[in-house]
Write an enzyme that holds these catalytic residues in place. Sequence first.
Site, PDB file in Angstrom:
ATOM      1  N   LYS A 254       0.841  -1.198   0.000  1.00 60.53           N
ATOM      2  CA  LYS A 254       0.000   0.000   0.000  1.00 60.53           C
ATOM      3  C   LYS A 254       0.878   1.251   0.000  1.00 60.53           C
ATOM      4  O   LYS A 254       1.939   1.277   0.652  1.00 60.53           O
ATOM      5  CB  LYS A 254      -0.902   0.023   1.232  1.00 60.53           C
ATOM      6  N   GLN A 314      -0.341 -12.493  10.531  1.00 62.59           N
ATOM      7  CA  GLN A 314      -0.944 -12.401   9.211  1.00 62.59           C
ATOM      8  C   GLN A 314       0.200 -12.251   8.228  1.00 62.59           C
ATOM      9  O   GLN A 314       1.309 -11.899   8.610  1.00 62.59           O
ATOM     10  CB  GLN A 314      -1.883 -11.205   9.137  1.00 62.59           C
ATOM     11  N   ASP A 349      -3.701  -7.342   0.083  1.00 58.81           N
ATOM     12  CA  ASP A 349      -2.291  -7.448   0.467  1.00 58.81           C
ATOM     13  C   ASP A 349      -2.083  -8.317   1.699  1.00 58.81           C
ATOM     14  O   ASP A 349      -0.952  -8.517   2.126  1.00 58.81           O
ATOM     15  CB  ASP A 349      -1.698  -6.053   0.711  1.00 58.81           C
ATOM     16  N   ASP A 385      -1.516  -8.265  17.905  1.00 63.75           N
ATOM     17  CA  ASP A 385      -2.410  -7.573  16.980  1.00 63.75           C
ATOM     18  C   ASP A 385      -3.629  -8.438  16.673  1.00 63.75           C
ATOM     19  O   ASP A 385      -3.488  -9.617  16.305  1.00 63.75           O
ATOM     20  CB  ASP A 385      -1.605  -7.303  15.692  1.00 63.75           C
ATOM     21  N   ASN A 386      -4.808  -7.858  16.835  1.00 64.89           N
ATOM     22  CA  ASN A 386      -6.056  -8.542  16.447  1.00 64.89           C
ATOM     23  C   ASN A 386      -6.149 -10.001  16.915  1.00 64.89           C
ATOM     24  O   ASN A 386      -6.416 -10.899  16.099  1.00 64.89           O
ATOM     25  CB  ASN A 386      -6.198  -8.517  14.919  1.00 64.89           C
ATOM     26  N   GLU A 414      -4.565  -6.602  21.602  1.00 64.21           N
ATOM     27  CA  GLU A 414      -5.104  -5.475  20.854  1.00 64.21           C
ATOM     28  C   GLU A 414      -6.375  -5.932  20.143  1.00 64.21           C
ATOM     29  O   GLU A 414      -6.368  -6.274  18.973  1.00 64.21           O
ATOM     30  CB  GLU A 414      -4.092  -4.950  19.828  1.00 64.21           C
ATOM     31  N   LYS A 527       1.554   4.837   9.331  1.00 69.40           N
ATOM     32  CA  LYS A 527       1.477   3.423   8.967  1.00 69.40           C
ATOM     33  C   LYS A 527       1.996   3.177   7.549  1.00 69.40           C
ATOM     34  O   LYS A 527       2.388   2.055   7.224  1.00 69.40           O
ATOM     35  CB  LYS A 527       0.024   2.922   9.068  1.00 69.40           C
ATOM     36  N   TYR A 528       1.953   4.233   6.714  1.00 69.81           N
ATOM     37  CA  TYR A 528       2.300   4.029   5.302  1.00 69.81           C
ATOM     38  C   TYR A 528       3.489   4.877   4.844  1.00 69.81           C
ATOM     39  O   TYR A 528       3.829   4.858   3.667  1.00 69.81           O
ATOM     40  CB  TYR A 528       1.086   4.333   4.421  1.00 69.81           C
TER      41      TYR A 528
END
Lengths: 657, 657
Positions: A254, A314, A349, A385-386, A414, A527-528
């Site tokens: 991204k 992930q 992605d 994360d998640n 999180e 983040k990007y």
Amino acid sequence: MKEILQPADGQRRVVIERVSPEIDCGRFPIKRVVGEAVVVEADVFADGHDQVTCQVLYSRGGDKEWQSSPMTPLGNDRWRGAFSVAKAGRYEYTIEGWIDRFQTWRDGLAKRIAAGQNVHVDLLIGAELIEAAAARATGEDAGRLRQWARRIREEKDIQTATSLALEEELFRAVRRYPERQSAARCEKPLAVVVDREKASFSTWYEVFPRSCSPEAGRHGTFRDCEAWLPYVASMGFDVVYLPPVHPVGRALRKGKNNSVVTEPDDVGSPWAIGSEEGGHTSVHSELGTLEDFRHFVSQATEHGLEVALDIAFQCTPDHPYVKQHPEWFRKRPDGTIQYAENPPKKYHDIYPLDFESRDWWALWNELKRVFQFWIDQGVRIFRVDNPHTKAFSFWEWVIAGIKKDHGDVLFLAEAFTRPHVMYRLAKLGFSQSYTYFTWRNTKQELTDYFTELTQTEVGEYFRPNLWPNTPDILSEFLQIGGRPAFMIRLILAATFGASYGIYGPAFELCENMPLQAGSEEYLNSEKYELKHRDLHFEWSLTDLISRINRIRKENPALQRNRNLRFHYIDNPMLICYSKTTDDLSNAIVAIVNLDPFQRQTGWVHLDLAALGLTADRAFQVHDLLGEGRYMWQGSRNYVELTPESLPAHILRIGRAP
Amino acid sequence: MKEILQPADGQRRVVIERVSPEIDCGRFPIKRVVGEAVVVEADVFADGHDQVTCQVLYSRGGDKEWQSSPMTPLGNDRWRGAFSVAKAGRYEYTIEGWIDRFQTWRDGLAKRIAAGQNVHVDLLIGAELIEAAAARATGEDAGRLRQWARRIREEKDIQTATSLALEEELFRAVRRYPERQSAARCEKPLAVVVDREKASFSTWYEVFPRSCSPEAGRHGTFRDCEAWLPYVASMGFDVVYLPPVHPVGRALRKGKNNSVVTEPDDVGSPWAIGSEEGGHTSVHSELGTLEDFRHFVSQATEHGLEVALDIAFQCTPDHPYVKQHPEWFRKRPDGTIQYAENPPKKYHDIYPLDFESRDWWALWNELKRVFQFWIDQGVRIFRVDNPHTKAFSFWEWVIAGIKKDHGDVLFLAEAFTRPHVMYRLAKLGFSQSYTYFTWRNTKQELTDYFTELTQTEVGEYFRPNLWPNTPDILSEFLQIGGRPAFMIRLILAATFGASYGIYGPAFELCENMPLQAGSEEYLNSEKYELKHRDLHFEWSLTDLISRINRIRKENPALQRNRNLRFHYIDNPMLICYSKTTDDLSNAIVAIVNLDPFQRQTGWVHLDLAALGLTADRAFQVHDLLGEGRYMWQGSRNYVELTPESLPAHILRIGRAP
């Protein structure tokens, strides 16, 4: 129903019901940190009119012997006892209750004497009970009790004999040797997981190492980030939390602001994990080497900071797992791998790991190996994360497995999802949890939510970690309220939560531009892309943060959650709450103006008893934020708070001399 | 904590928490009567975003197959389902939940279509899910589902294909064959004990057969008592309850008014059980023979009455057990047997059985034999005297053992003791329980107590049986309030309780002289002497009792307890409450004047929705007590009640035509 057989416990008369704390019928442990108390209650009673006595039994994993702590009656057959957990690890506790024949007899004797009855035979009964206690006694007590019984038996003068029988010292001696062979216990012991202090009291600073470069436009490294450690430590943080440090995927990377169109120099999201360079046990080469990472960890330690690593299970399409373990991903009918989606949104992605894979056992073990790998590099805190998008049973298994060998490892969940799911993850073993704090702004919202978190059973297993902002969440309140809003949310987080954290330097620099109206995403989100910031910004909140973190360190009342109490204040924009240590030696009252725009005034009505105060004596309150000192008396006191200067008082109650 | 091993259920993703009803973590069954519903709720959820589906599974003891009933979501991951218990016996229930892949996919498809996405591959995924359902399907469904999948696969026109995929009929067909191999269930099934109707709905009349003689001064017999059966039946009772019928002890027999001095013709207390004639399986010779007793039982049956027998496990010094089983009694140091006492009170005429005896197992079996003996004589209801002074585990064992062979036997616990003890006895298996009703007089007291009994978990296992008076309790309210007080307490008992009883004829004749001021004992209590009464007393309450019992029979809403709701009324001396059937076809509103002296008026505020009414339509209320009929509209309506004529309305709500 019990089988209709000869029961082994026909003579057991005591019943133990409604034990608390007990999470889901004992399915899950409660949580404590070293040095805390566990207060246990239960209904304990027997048939008939005999008196019962009960005690809490507790033992630390591995200890064979139970230790005991007495319970006292609260009325209506409810009893309470407590014990302390001195070491980290797993404790068990249960309750034991028995018929207290001696006390029953002793109280009866007193009534008979008061009624002028002949108590000759009653004294003989008492002597038998004392002899029975002597038979159970050890050391000197055995002989002393036997002698006591003999004196009561042989004493001709009834009045002297009854005085002997009713002696307090005798009573205490007999009680040391209770008749426990018919004692009842709870069906199964309950558990406490005891963590080190930091599980409860921790102060987090989230930083992207790649934005730590001193040169704008250059990708920062662990070495660059080391240079920031004095800054982070000077503000009083004790955990420095890094987003994932692994190779960032190239395929479908991204661009800025989450664009699907990428420029060649776009750095991608750290959460898009995996490339030809490696996956979850590799380090992104632009950040440095694994050795650099270990050096970073050791430097952080030098500054009193622990490194918390982000674990996001992930994969990007480039991740080595995709080729090595295609069975860990779900296939679509067209032969492609199922990407993440939340219809109609698609995240091409990201490939989620398939926890329903037939090869789940190998997957579980590989993911456990990831934790173990970073533990071997010196990491003891993981921000997961998640976790709510992975199988619950995996978390229970992996956390228990890791903690078995490394009891000092902590896990922060999180999960921003439905309440039962968040609580379940905490029950399964997560040491700390993200919360809904970020979206609780009004007095009613804050009161309801923190009452639930601290005053209900939830407080036994769910340890909140409060974040005013995260790289994903720039709340509307921060967007519209300017610098005062940042101060308000900081103070609330740091005083409501024994653990809290900020995503910096976005927070202390009061960055508050959203991607667009109605969005909680940051404009030009870190983040990007790489960020290059001036930490010496004039309006930076570093001073306030430093002060608040010092207050937290110096006041043990602020290092716990379940000691929170709300106090009435007659202005809906002002909120007042307190925290105290168990012995009331440290008592903090916070009063916060929830309005970032207007000065607010009001009369607070303190619950004096909760603070160890009485209405008849004045007391000093020392504002640890603004440094003012005031003499207050009684419950009702005036406050006035101006958001742009200091939107809160954090008052330490002075003890009466 | 689970062992850190390879778990067998790694792929099981659904979690089931907080099941209700569930008594003490499933340790005890809930109770129902034949035909009632069991409404089950739980939090059911999974990780991630997939949708879950769940159902209640239930089976009757002995049935191998589970039956299922769907659950519907209530929001916040809470689900509710229900099933009916059609037969007496023991049922089990549990909850099963699974990931509903088809529904998850179907909802996703609709969102994708709405977003204008290409759903070609999604349709193929759906076809796979339908084929998987076809493989699980039976009968015609299998072929139909396969065909559906083929049509979706082969259809070139995407719009036609999506319409096919979203068809309701397809959805229903797939849902008939859920993918349950990874379904989760509660750890252990929960239990329901289903009794015959009378366990819930029963109307008791207590009578001393020895006072049934037509001649004053002669000891009445079972034959004399038979002559009373038409009278008892005519008032609408369905249980006739006899105090103990065993030989009355001679040694230390109590005289009139519990005097320790006895006259030669004193008859003693029926609860002083045992003499040289026999013990708990003998009949007092002055009442007749065992054959007479059986004849009495059969005659009662002819009149629609069941006989409830009093079982009081205690002995006089003359009881055969004392000689035959000295080990069942406790010895005092002077060699005498321990008599009953509650210091400083002593009851020399009663020896309690020692449940801590080393020979407890033989004692338990003998006491079970007592129940069995009377069952063999035709008795199916036992009123158990003071069960709280015997071991809890005994009751659980004996009731389960008896009910295993005689599922129709009912047990009423006469325990007036601490709340947890009373509730424990109910959990252990007693079908019905005496209550604190006798001492709850004010609106607040009645509201609090009946809310606890009917609107909390207590209602799942504790079935109240309400008594305005007993031979032991002439309440102060009856002593001072005269005949209106008797009417008030009768109406309250008969409408609050699906089961209630009176001690007659003392009740219907409004006997209200206490032994002395401040005492709840009757003057010249029937417990210690024969009574000879004129049942044709002009002010007798027989008409009112008959009317109330007919109302109870004709209105199923009054035959249950957990359907109680209170309605506001603006006068503290008036109380208003309703009971309705589940389908609202029968709705009763009771309004009672709690003041036995004054006329009271007030405005009632009905909760219309709870009664199936709306504010916009008038409705008829028919006073089943006073026979008046009124048109009411809306919530607010006027009432006026005069205690000396009729202190209550019992209104049946007319349905709108």
